[in-house]
Enzyme design. Structure first.
Site, PDB file in Angstrom:
ATOM      1  N   LYS A  97     -10.293   0.293  -2.546  1.00 44.44           N
ATOM      2  CA  LYS A  97     -10.206   0.076  -1.099  1.00 44.44           C
ATOM      3  C   LYS A  97     -10.481   1.377  -0.348  1.00 44.44           C
ATOM      4  CE  LYS A  97      -6.977  -1.290   2.595  1.00 44.44           C
ATOM      5  NZ  LYS A  97      -5.614  -1.805   2.898  1.00 44.44           N
ATOM      6  N   ASP A 149       0.864  -1.179   0.000  1.00 48.73           N
ATOM      7  CA  ASP A 149       0.000   0.000   0.000  1.00 48.73           C
ATOM      8  C   ASP A 149       0.902   1.229   0.000  1.00 48.73           C
ATOM      9  OD1 ASP A 149      -1.737  -2.135   0.579  1.00 48.73           O
ATOM     10  OD2 ASP A 149      -3.043  -0.880   1.805  1.00 48.73           O
ATOM     11  N   LYS A 195      -6.885   3.308  -3.494  1.00 48.95           N
ATOM     12  CA  LYS A 195      -7.278   3.333  -2.085  1.00 48.95           C
ATOM     13  C   LYS A 195      -7.487   4.770  -1.640  1.00 48.95           C
ATOM     14  CE  LYS A 195      -5.341   2.007   2.454  1.00 48.95           C
ATOM     15  NZ  LYS A 195      -4.206   1.318   3.127  1.00 48.95           N
TER      16      LYS A 195
END
Length: 331
Positions: free
Chosen positions: A267, A167, A231
Site C-alpha cells: 500500500k 494500519d 505500507k
C-alpha cells in the site's frame, strides 16, 4: 544469507529455492535477525531510480485505461486522518466510498475507509454490510512512540469497534537504532491483538528510513513478523510514497512469495493525487510483482484526493467531456 541469494541485486529476485526453510530460524534472536537483514543484497540506488522512472513512461490507452481507472477506484483506501475529523465527515466519506459517483451506478466502490480508532464505530455503522472495509490507524499513529501496552490497547479498541484492517506504524527510532527484534516483536504482538477479525498493514514511514536498503530491510522484517500488507507512509511526513520505494517493496513481496509461497500486499500512501500517477503505479505492480497483485486484496492506494481525479477522468472517458470542479464532492 539465504540459500541461492546473490551477493548484490538491483531489481532481480533476492531469495533462492532454499529460502522457505531458512526463514524459520532467522528470528530466534537479535543477532540472527540482524545478520539476515544486513545480509540482504544492497539496493542499487541509481538503478532503482532509473527503472522506476522507466516504468513511469508506460501508458495505458482506451478500453484498458477505463478498466485501469475502475481498478484504481476499487483499490482506494479513502482516508481522513485530521484532528478536525467529525462523525459527520466520516459518515459522508463512508457514503462516498460506497457510491463514489451517485450519478453512475456502474462506478465501483472503494476498498476501504481509513479513520482514527475513535471514529471506527461511526464508519462501521454507515458502511454496514456494503463490503467496503473499515481501516483504522493505530499504535500511536503517526509517530509510533508509545509503550507497547498502549499500542495494543489502541489496536484492540479499534478491532472491537468494528475495524476490519489495522494500519500500524513501526517505531522508526528503534529500527534506525538497529533494534530489529524489538520492532519485530511489536509487529507480532499487534498482529495477535488483531485476532482473526482484522488484517494488519505495517507502515514504515519510508521518508524517515533514510536509505533504500532500510526500505528493503523493513519490508522483510514486517513480512517475517506476519504483516498482511506493507505500507509506505502515514501521509504526515514528506516524502511519502514514491515510485522507487514502492518498487523496492513490490520486489520484496514478490521475493517473499518465491521464498515462502505466501502473498503479502503493498500500500503506497501519501502524495498520490492524480489518475496519471495511479496508473503508473498499476504498471509498476504488473511489471515488478505480477498480475496477481492487481487486485484490491493485494494492492491499495492510501489517499484522500485521488478518488476525485479518478472520477473526473472516468467521466471524461465515458462522455468525452471533462467535468467541472463541482462534479465531485470535496473530501
Amino acid at each position: 544469507m539465504l540459500a541461492g541469494m546473490p551477493s548484490s541485486s538491483s531489481t532481480g529476485p533476492i531469495a533462492g529455492p532454499g529460502a522457505a526453510g531458512a526463514l524459520s530460524d532467522v528470528t530466534r534472536d537479535d543477532a540472527s535477525l540482524r545478520r539476515f537483514l544486513h545480509g540482504l543484497p544492497g539496493v542499487d540506488q541509481v538503478g532503482c531510480d532509473a527503472r522506476a522512472a522507466s516504468l513511469g513512461t508506460r501508458s495505458i490507452k482506451t478500453t484498458a485505461k477505463a478498466a485501469a481507472i475502475d481498478l484504481a477506484i476499487e483499490m482506494v483506501d479513502l482516508t481522513t486522518l485530521e484532528g478536525q475529523d467529525t462523525p459527520g465527515k466520516v459518515r459522508a466519506l463512508a457514503s462516498k466510498a460506497m457510491r463514489p459517483d451517485p450519478t453512475d451506478a456502474s462506478c465501483p466502490a472503494t476498498a476501504a475507509v481509513c479513520v482514527y480508532p475513535d471514529l471506527v464505530a461511526t464508519a462501521r455503522e454507515t458502511l454496514g454490510d456494503s463490503g467496503v472495509h473499515v481501516a483504522a490507524v493505530a499504535t500511536a499513529f503517526p509517530s509510533g512512540r508509545a509503550a507497547l501496552p498502549v499500542k495494543l490497547a489502541d489496536t484492540r479498541d479499534a478491532v472491537e469497534a468494528g475495524a476490519d484492517e489495522i494500519d500500524m506504524v513501526i517505531d522508526r527510532g528503534a529500527f534506525l537504532s538497529g533494534h530489529y527484534l524489538q520492532v519485530f516483536e511489536e509487529i507480532v504482538a499487534v498482529r495477535e491483538a488483531c485476532g482473526d477479525d482484522a488484517h494488519l498493514k505495517v507502515i514504515f514511514e519510508t521518508g524517515e528510513l533514510q536509505t533504500y536498503d532500510n526500505v528493503r530491510r523493513a519490508s522483510w522484517l514486517a513480512m517475517l513478523a506476519g504483516a498482511h500488507f506493507i505500507k509506505t507512509s502515514t501521509g504526515k511526513v514528506q516524502p511519502a510514497a514514491t515510485p522507487p520505494v514502492t518498487m523496492i517493496m513490490l520486489e520484496a513481496v514478490r521475493d517473499w512469495r518465491e521464498a515462502t509461497g505466501q502473498m503479502v500486499g503493498v500500500k503506497p500512501a501519501g502524495g498520490i493525487r492524480t489518475t496519471k500517477d495511479a496508473l503508473k503505479y498499476l504498471v509498476m505492480v504488473n511489471e515488478v510483482a505480477g498480475q496477481d497483485w492487481l487486485d484490491p486484496d493485494w494492492f491499495r492506494f492510501g489517499a484522500s484526493t485521488l478518488l476525485n481525479d479518478l472520477l473526473m477522468q472516468r467521466t471524461k472517458l465515458s462522455t468525452g467531456r471533462y467535468s467541472g470542479p463541482d462534479y465531485v464532492t470535496l473530501d
